[in-house]
Write a protein that holds these residues in place. Sequence first.
Motif: not given
Length: 103
Positions: A34-38, A41-42
């Motif tokens: 989840q940390k890498w996904q967030s 996304k930026n």
Amino acid sequence: METNLLWMIAGMGVVTYLPRVLPLIALDTAIIPQKWQSILKNVPFAILGALIFPGILHINEGSMWYGIVGAGIALLSSWLNWNIILVVLSSVLAVSLFSFWGL
């Protein structure tokens, strides 16, 4: 058309297509934390900002005030959650008025 030109166009198509499809195949079953996904996304917003910002400072033959006025109005109107068309039109209008008044 020459055969070499057709092979060149086909080769450029393959070279362009492979980097787009390989991550989809490789990451199809991978679970990204989840940390890498967030963070990922930026990335498009950061790249867009890096592409646009130098153009703001080097607009209209060296006078960066036109870019600063346009960017400031665009930031303000987007902060007010205006529609993207209104954001663009308001910054174009602001720069046009700024240019008309010769400030």
